[in-house]
Design an enzyme around this catalytic site. Structure first.
Site, short mmCIF file in Angstrom:
data_model
loop_
_atom_site.label_atom_id
_atom_site.label_comp_id
_atom_site.label_asym_id
_atom_site.label_seq_id
_atom_site.Cartn_x
_atom_site.Cartn_y
_atom_site.Cartn_z
N CYS A 1 -1.90 -1.19 7.30
CA CYS A 1 -1.30 0.15 7.37
C CYS A 1 -1.64 0.82 8.69
O CYS A 1 -0.82 1.55 9.25
CB CYS A 1 -1.76 0.99 6.19
N CYS B 1 0.82 -1.22 0.00
CA CYS B 1 0.00 0.00 0.00
C CYS B 1 0.85 1.26 0.00
O CYS B 1 1.99 1.27 0.48
CB CYS B 1 -0.88 0.05 1.24
N GLU C 1 0.56 3.89 1.89
CA GLU C 1 0.90 4.36 3.25
C GLU C 1 2.16 3.66 3.75
O GLU C 1 3.03 4.28 4.37
CB GLU C 1 -0.25 4.06 4.23
N1 THU Z 1 -4.24 0.21 -1.30
C1 THU Z 1 -3.43 1.17 -0.73
O1 THU Z 1 -2.43 1.60 -1.33
N2 THU Z 1 -3.74 1.62 0.51
C2 THU Z 1 -4.79 1.18 1.26
O2 THU Z 1 -4.95 1.59 2.40
C3 THU Z 1 -5.74 0.23 0.68
C4 THU Z 1 -5.40 -0.33 -0.64
C5 THU Z 1 -3.89 -0.27 -2.62
C6 THU Z 1 -3.45 -1.72 -2.69
C7 THU Z 1 -3.78 -2.09 -4.11
O3 THU Z 1 -2.70 -1.76 -4.95
C8 THU Z 1 -4.96 -1.20 -4.47
O4 THU Z 1 -5.03 -0.21 -3.47
C9 THU Z 1 -6.28 -1.93 -4.56
O5 THU Z 1 -6.57 -2.59 -3.39
#
Ligand code: THU
Length: 138
Positions: free
Chosen positions: A91, A56, A58
């Protein structure tokens, strides 16, 4: 940006989201971490063909910041192309460990001026903490 300015930090997160590597979900998430001395660290999600290895935005921002020597975070802005976006559970745990006092701003990346604000404790009450006293740094 030593002064806390949520709209500016959210705009940084939008900038960060443009670097997302999200060929599978096409869901571009951006994070901008603010340190007490005013440094802004960007992060964006990076996906893997082995989907579970995806990281993610974060966590990328936090890992970048920590390994660049930052440890005192006052805010984090997160944007995603979704009106009700919020950090995932993994996260939240990392934020509770490494940025417990950070204000958390979340917004739709297409409308970053309309944001919601949380404390880390609101996002993850009763978070697991290390048995060690203060810092987890060695
Ligand atoms: N994702 C994030 O980057 N942060 C979050 O808190 C939730 C999900 C990303 C992971 C993945 O690449 C995409 O969002 C779809 O789930």
């Amino acid at each position: 940006m030593a002064d806390l300015d949520p709209p500016s930090l959210l705009r940084e997160a939008v900038r960060a989201s443009r670097r997302a590597v999200a060929p599978y979900s096409k869901f571009r998430v951006g994070a901008a971490l603010l340190t007490r001395d005013g440094t802004v660290i960007h992060g964006a999600n990076v996906e893997s063909v082995s989907y579970g290895l995806t990281c993610c935005a974060e966590r990328i921002a936090l890992f970048k910041a920590l390994t660049d020597g930052h440890s005192d975070f006052t805010a984090v802005a997160i944007v995603a192309p979704h009106a009700k976006t919020a950090p995932c559970g993994a996260c939240r745990q990392l934020l509770a460990e490494y940025a417990p006092d950070a204000r958390v701003f979340v917004a739709d990346s297409r409308r970053p001026t309309k944001f919601r604000e949380f404390t880390v404790d609101q996002l993850l009450p009763e978070a697991f903490r290390s048995l060690r006293k203060k810092s987890t740094r060695t």
